[in-house]
Design a protein around this motif. Structure first.
Motif, PDB file in Angstrom:
ATOM      1  N   VAL A 146       0.503 -43.327  34.520  1.00 32.95           N
ATOM      2  CA  VAL A 146       0.735 -42.464  33.228  1.00 32.95           C
ATOM      3  C   VAL A 146      -0.188 -42.591  32.103  1.00 32.95           C
ATOM      4  O   VAL A 146      -0.201 -42.021  31.941  1.00 32.95           O
TER       5      VAL A 146
ATOM      6  N   ASP B  48      -2.021 -36.545  39.489  1.00 34.71           N
ATOM      7  CA  ASP B  48      -2.126 -36.325  38.294  1.00 34.71           C
ATOM      8  C   ASP B  48      -2.615 -35.036  38.012  1.00 34.71           C
ATOM      9  O   ASP B  48      -4.291 -35.543  37.468  1.00 34.71           O
TER      10      ASP B  48
ATOM     11  N   ALA C 207       7.205 -31.961  38.468  1.00 33.90           N
ATOM     12  CA  ALA C 207       7.065 -32.416  39.045  1.00 33.90           C
ATOM     13  C   ALA C 207       7.096 -32.778  40.610  1.00 33.90           C
ATOM     14  O   ALA C 207       8.111 -31.639  40.350  1.00 33.90           O
TER      15      ALA C 207
ATOM     16  N   ILE D 293       2.439 -35.691  39.074  1.00 32.84           N
ATOM     17  CA  ILE D 293       2.808 -35.586  37.699  1.00 32.84           C
ATOM     18  C   ILE D 293       1.363 -34.845  37.054  1.00 32.84           C
ATOM     19  O   ILE D 293       0.921 -33.896  37.569  1.00 32.84           O
TER      20      ILE D 293
ATOM     21  N   ARG E  66      -0.387 -34.254  32.925  1.00 30.56           N
ATOM     22  CA  ARG E  66      -0.279 -34.420  31.811  1.00 30.56           C
ATOM     23  C   ARG E  66      -0.104 -33.632  30.982  1.00 30.56           C
ATOM     24  O   ARG E  66       0.468 -34.009  29.891  1.00 30.56           O
TER      25      ARG E  66
ATOM     26  N   SER F 227       2.960 -33.010  31.086  1.00 28.77           N
ATOM     27  CA  SER F 227       4.053 -33.458  30.096  1.00 28.77           C
ATOM     28  C   SER F 227       4.362 -34.455  28.536  1.00 28.77           C
ATOM     29  O   SER F 227       3.213 -34.935  29.376  1.00 28.77           O
TER      30      SER F 227
ATOM     31  N   GLU G 259       4.152 -37.664  27.009  1.00 28.59           N
ATOM     32  CA  GLU G 259       4.500 -39.240  27.616  1.00 28.59           C
ATOM     33  C   GLU G 259       5.495 -40.179  28.388  1.00 28.59           C
ATOM     34  O   GLU G 259       6.037 -40.216  28.956  1.00 28.59           O
TER      35      GLU G 259
ATOM     36  N   ARG H  52       6.600 -38.246  31.476  1.00 25.74           N
ATOM     37  CA  ARG H  52       5.645 -38.658  32.571  1.00 25.74           C
ATOM     38  C   ARG H  52       5.892 -39.688  33.037  1.00 25.74           C
ATOM     39  O   ARG H  52       6.226 -40.345  34.345  1.00 25.74           O
TER      40      ARG H  52
END
Length: 623
Positions: free
Chosen positions: A353, A380, A421, A478, A480, A482, A484, A487
């Motif tokens: 993350v 990611d 996601a 997932i 970036r 989104s 944090e 995430r």
């Protein structure tokens, strides 16, 4: 390395040894002494067969050193002509001190010999330049690791008893490495048997097998070094992690949570091990699993010094050793970041993350392997557009009601968004790519790349009819795009789906809890999936419903479950036209059915893997 230390899948993924079959020989003649065994890895030698060691001392020919002595061997230089090669020897040290019952200990040394130590090193008639007596009786120079000594480079493990293994990376000697020596400094009643030797992947660090505070495996860099074989169990040694490597940290299991501990308190009571690089602290939550480990990637600690030093929780640390940052899909793990964009970086989900964007090997995406579940690959992506190019068509094919089993064209997909996601099991991935192959369907470059990554990592396999079969594992994604906090929520949700895909016992537990749910609660959840725009789950698919039931619960910390279902989901359900009576049941009872299910699921995943609702990562910084 460490077949006996870790679970089978982890052994195969990280440290599958490149063993060479060593046949002991003396003066060019093979003997029947079965000292050196292993599996034929197909590593070629000059003759195309097994490597043959030449024994230069009686200790080497017999495979045992009594008291103080030295076994000297030679092997062809081409035996080591591949990246990150290391030599590992396993020894068994026995004997008692004067009949007292106290085991004898020995200092053992693994050293390399170069072309400068032999006459005609490349010929069958090669001979040692020095007398054997100099190797056998090293005296005060035994512990001298300075350059210019008897050996080009040496590593020493002090105070050994029982079974121990030493591994040392092969140095880049100007005249080539042609042999090695096992030297022992010990009492006369000590016997040191050379049990096994093989070529492995370079790794440095230490591991305790059974007895805390005792080193059973020690790894050294090409420059060598010295290590004590015993230490206070609550104060273990650290390790040096090179820039191009990660660190594997092994842990002893911690006690499971008893029924008296609320799932809300799991994270608070969970034991932790904290480390420092000399300036910054970081750590890992610990697990009741018998084969617990975490992978530490140095780039997640800004300005990492290269050292890992245990600070607290040291009694739980069973070993620390280095491994390449990225493992290739080949038989011999190797390769550094950037060498292959199809090879995932092994990491903890929380490290994924917060992985620095500057460290991504491709600006549009990075791929990871979950350290605790190594058959799970995590994408990611830089934004949702990139994510859609990899997964949108797949999402509609696998999960979207009204579209399942159809390969939508780019025109049909235009303007449609799949999910923020994603998660897919091996069976669904194989079906998708088989359908595309059977119809010669034009896939995007990103989808073809996804297929290559899945093949390379064994999640799908090619079949003889031109299609694909499910292998082992799962893929999640997932983005970036989104924020944090989402995430972290998404990585929990999608990763728990991946665990569901790869672990049959977990699926059975979820099915048991799902089957015991109040029908009104399930009606609410299924209705939510039906009415909310953009979800479009096929609610007739029981496998999917059980999986999503689990995911929606475990993406939340236990303390948040009541509010998430009785307020957030209920409000959204009503806003999209859901049944008011059904929503009223959920809100009036504080979503008690889902709270109960959360308690059961949290306890299960905690006592098996150290995970809990809302958290799949074990790595933490300052929380």
């Amino acid at each position: 390395m460490f077949r006996r230390f870790t679970v089978k899948s982890f052994f195969c993924l990280y440290i599958l040894p490149l063993c060479a079959l060593f046949l002991l020989s003396s003066c060019g003649k093979e003997t029947s002494v079965p000292l050196f065994t292993g599996t034929d890895s197909g590593v070629p030698s000059a003759s195309g067969g097994a490597l043959k060691l030449t024994a230069f001392s009686s200790e080497a020919r017999k495979g045992i050193i009594r008291g103080t002595g030295c076994a000297v061997f030679a092997f062809p230089a081409d035996a080591l002509s591949f990246p990150r090669a290391a030599l590992e020897v396993t020894l068994e040290i026995s004997g008692e001190d004067g009949g007292s019952g106290v085991p004898q200990t020995a200092d053992v040394k693994l050293s390399f010999l170069t072309g400068d130590d032999f006459d005609s090193p490349s010929s069958p008639e090669m001979k040692l330049k020095r007398r054997l007596s100099l190797y056998r009786k090293q005296g005060d120079s035994f512990h001298d690791l300075s350059s210019g000594g008897l050996f080009y480079a040496s590593s020493i493990l002090k105070g050994c008893s029982g079974s121990v293994s030493l591994r040392m990376a092969v140095p880049d000697a100007p005249s080539g490495v042609y042999g090695f020596a096992v030297s022992v400094s010990a009492g006369d009643k000590t016997g040191t048997v050379i049990c096994h030797a093989s070529i492995r992947e370079a790794s440095s660090g230490w591991v305790s097998e059974k007895v805390p505070g005792t080193v059973s495996w020690a790894g050294f860099p090409a420059s060598g070094g010295m290590m004590e074989s015993s230490f206070p169990p609550d104060n273990p040694p650290g390790a040096v992690v090179p820039r191009d490597s990660s660190a594997i940290i092994l842990f002893y299991p911690v006690p499971p949570a008893g029924e008296e501990v609320s799932p809300a308190d799991f994270s608070a009571v969970q034991p932790r091990a904290v480390f420092s690089d000399g300036e910054k602290e970081f750590g890992f939550r610990l697990s009741p699993s018998e084969a617990a480990y975490s992978v530490f990637q140095p780039c997640v600690v800004s300005g990492f010094s290269g050292n890992i030093i245990p600070v607290s929780g040291g009694k739980y640390v069973r070993g620390i050793y280095t491994s390449p940052s990225v493992h290739s899909g080949g038989e011999f793990p190797g390769g550094m970041p950037g060498e292959s964009l199809l090879d995932p970086v092994t990491a903890d989900p929380h490290a994924m993350v917060e992985w620095p964007l500057a460290m991504w090997r491709k600006p549009s995406r990075e791929i990871f392997r979950w350290d605790r579940f190594p058959s799970v690959i995590v994408f990611d992506t830089a934004d949702y557009d990139v994510q859609n190019r990899y997964f949108r068509r797949l999402a509609f094919f696998v999960e979207k009601q009204g579209y399942k089993g159809r390969l939508l064209t780019d025109a049909e997909l235009s303007g449609k968004h799949a999910f923020n996601a994603h998660d897919y099991r091996a069976e669904s991935l194989a079906e998708f790519f088989s359908a595309a192959a059977a119809s010669d369907f034009p896939l995007l470059d990103e989808e073809l790349e996804l297929r290559g990554i899945l093949l390379r990592n064994g999640i799908i396999t090619a079949s003889s009819d031109g299609g694909f079969e499910p292998g082992a594992g799962a893929v999640v994604s997932i983005s970036r795009a989104s924020p944090e906090y989402l995430r972290y929520s998404f990585i929990a949700h999608e990763s728990f789906h991946a665990v569901y895909f790869v672990d049959g016992a977990f699926r059975e537990k979820v099915a048991e809890i799902y089957g015991g749910m109040n029908p009104v609660a399930l009606k609410f959840l299924h209705g939510y999936f039906d009415v909310v725009d953009g979800l479009g789950y096929d609610t007739s698919d029981k496998y999917l419903m059980e999986n999503e039931f689990m995911g929606y619960i475990l993406q939340n910390p236990f303390s948040n479950v009541s509010g998430y279902f009785s307020r957030n989901l209920a409000e959204r359900y009503l806003r999209y036209g859901g049944d008011r009576e059904t929503a009223g049941y959920i809100t009036a009872g504080g979503a008690e059915d889902f709270v109960y299910a959360s308690a059961e699921l949290c306890r299960y995943v905690y006592n098996r893997w150290g995970l809990t609702g809302g958290r799949v990562g074990m790595h933490f910084w300052d929380d």
